[in-house]
Write a protein that holds these residues in place. Sequence first.
Motif, PDB file in Angstrom:
ATOM      1  N   THR B  94       0.866  -1.181   0.000  1.00 16.19           N
ATOM      2  CA  THR B  94       0.000   0.000   0.000  1.00 16.19           C
ATOM      3  C   THR B  94       0.911   1.243   0.000  1.00 16.19           C
ATOM      4  O   THR B  94       2.117   1.114   0.247  1.00 16.19           O
ATOM      5  CB  THR B  94      -0.872   0.021   1.270  1.00 16.19           C
ATOM      6  OG1 THR B  94      -0.006   0.239   2.395  1.00 16.19           O
ATOM      7  CG2 THR B  94      -1.637  -1.278   1.448  1.00 16.19           C
ATOM      8  N   MET B  96       1.192   3.484   2.240  1.00 15.39           N
ATOM      9  CA  MET B  96       1.805   3.626   3.556  1.00 15.39           C
ATOM     10  C   MET B  96       2.923   2.604   3.756  1.00 15.39           C
ATOM     11  O   MET B  96       3.973   2.935   4.299  1.00 15.39           O
ATOM     12  CB  MET B  96       0.730   3.484   4.642  1.00 15.39           C
ATOM     13  CG  MET B  96       1.173   3.971   6.003  1.00 15.39           C
ATOM     14  SD  MET B  96       2.031   5.574   6.002  1.00 15.39           S
ATOM     15  CE  MET B  96       0.888   6.582   6.855  1.00 15.39           C
ATOM     16  N   GLU B  97       2.715   1.375   3.278  1.00 13.10           N
ATOM     17  CA  GLU B  97       3.773   0.358   3.395  1.00 13.10           C
ATOM     18  C   GLU B  97       4.981   0.724   2.526  1.00 13.10           C
ATOM     19  O   GLU B  97       6.126   0.492   2.915  1.00 13.10           O
ATOM     20  CB  GLU B  97       3.224  -1.021   2.980  1.00 13.10           C
ATOM     21  CG  GLU B  97       2.295  -1.625   4.026  1.00 13.10           C
ATOM     22  CD  GLU B  97       1.455  -2.783   3.497  1.00 13.10           C
ATOM     23  OE1 GLU B  97       0.821  -3.456   4.329  1.00 13.10           O
ATOM     24  OE2 GLU B  97       1.421  -3.001   2.267  1.00 13.10           O
ATOM     25  N   THR B 131      -4.103   2.902   2.661  1.00 10.60           N
ATOM     26  CA  THR B 131      -3.989   1.475   3.006  1.00 10.60           C
ATOM     27  C   THR B 131      -4.550   0.561   1.918  1.00 10.60           C
ATOM     28  O   THR B 131      -4.900  -0.581   2.172  1.00 10.60           O
ATOM     29  CB  THR B 131      -4.714   1.197   4.345  1.00 10.60           C
ATOM     30  OG1 THR B 131      -6.052   1.681   4.239  1.00 10.60           O
ATOM     31  CG2 THR B 131      -4.023   1.883   5.512  1.00 10.60           C
TER      32      THR B 131
END
Lengths: 281, 312
Positions: B94, B96-97, B131
């Motif tokens: 994602t 954020m990742e 996400t």
Amino acid sequence: MAVTSTRELPSDLQQIVTVTRYDIFKHLRSRRLIGLLIIEVVLIVLLLIVPPAVGNPYPKDPAQFVSSITSTFTSILIVIAVTMFAADSISSEYQNRTGYLLFPNPVKKEVIYLGKFLSTFLIAVLAVTIWYWIPILAGLAVTGSISSLAIESYGLALLYAIAASSLGYLISSVMKGSIGAIVLTFFLLFMILPISDVLVGNIGGIEPSYSLTYQAGTIDYIFQTPYPHSETTVTPIPGGGNLTFHNFIPQVGTAIGVMIGYIIVANIIAMVIFKRREMVG
Amino acid sequence: MDDPIVLESLTKDYSKGFRAVDNLNLRIKQNSFVGFLGPNGAGKTTTIKMLTNLLTVTSGKAYMNGVDVVHDPKQALGAVGAVVETPEFYPYLTPMETLEYMGALRGMSKPEVAARGKEVLELVKMTEWATTRIGKFSKGMKQRVALAQALIHEPTVIILDEPTSGLDPRGMVEVRDVLKDLRKHDYTIFMSSHLLNEVQEVCTDVALIDHGKLLAYDKVDALLAKVDHKRLEIRIANKVFGEAMDKLRAFEGVTELNIISENQFFIDFKGNDEGQAELLLKLQGLGYKIVSFKESGMALENLYMSLIKSSR
């Protein structure tokens, strides 16, 4: 939003761990790893259930017990694992253009390489460990003991998996596209080297000591007591002449040396190529 | 060596002897937003790839924050955020990742990335997708995530390679809004582009390049001041008539006249603002009811075209 200056960069070792972590994460999310482990477990369960179900009792010897489960599929499983987890590891960064995201970071190319290789190494260890240790523990339950030969075979299988992965990384560093790298790695380990082993060894009469797949034969031979030895069979052909057939048996010490050699040489060459490889197109 | 980006005789030869960057010298001053402008194949992306260690350098030097990119790329890129070409993302991560991954490589802790990640995703208007796995994102969304990852570690220098390339008009506007927002902060930004309006809109300085050579490098305003040749677009309420047009052609500074329709024409005009105001009065004196009188096209375009033409 404040703009600050340079922050302290993590060490190379910390960055290797980061690359490894996210590479394993990739394999988990892509379901490749889970898929391979499911195939392994299903195979083991079938090989444990089917023989007694058709009236063949389990071998009484712990080494033979493990061998009866692992011997047929160890090499092919390792080849599949290497194809899945090593073959496109480097080339995909170029073909999929993810290199444009990863490479401009303050990370040495060697660090990226080692991080990726470590993830493949850990996956190979996991896959081979499951493949051997379920039968070894099942053998313990059935025969009451663990064979040292099974442990030695496990060690050789691990070494072969790492050496084959190194070869996969070398191919991945050289090849432009992922598909080409995957196909070449698979066929090299599954067909090209084994065929050359037959041509050079069995027919040509020269022991193919250079060949990784030839040396991988020790994984199964080690279960045999006494350890087999090379032999040459001469069969007279009706009408004159003889047919000579050489059956070379790799020796464990040589196999360990050759496989370690593959790991060192293939990884050094692969890393140098990867470091010099440019992100073009 | 105080300037955050310094190129000294930077040269890149590809195979078959093609020289993409030719002895390029450039110093980018702190807190400037420099547009690196040139036609396709001018050497912009090659220069940026050498700066970001994606290509090897044939000869010359490239320094980032005083560190030689060739000899110590890790330290040189430490305080740099870059978006080169249109990067692809790992589809299984994602936004954020992805920021966590890039942040971890730069030594940021997870809580630090979480806080900063929220800020940069908000800046690029990707908060609601934070996400969601990137796999199915559009090109515009990916480009905004690319900008976010370039900003995650609070760099001092940002390098952008045609950040609006390949985007639809809406995507271009969105990314340009982000770029304009970046100007409010103390970043040094080096952005390649072949879009003149984009450079004129967001940059403080312009470096013009063609055939791998630097043609001009100055403040946008200073370069524009050098341009005395403009194209004026005039729309009138009444109709174009021949006699007035003949008179118009004879006016001082008018080099060319193009009639587009009975209510619209273009004038190529050479002169300063005073002369331009005078021209408007003369047009009205000819009996034209002026609805609109404006500069057509970009002033920078005129300079660009004349420099490119003379370099070929």
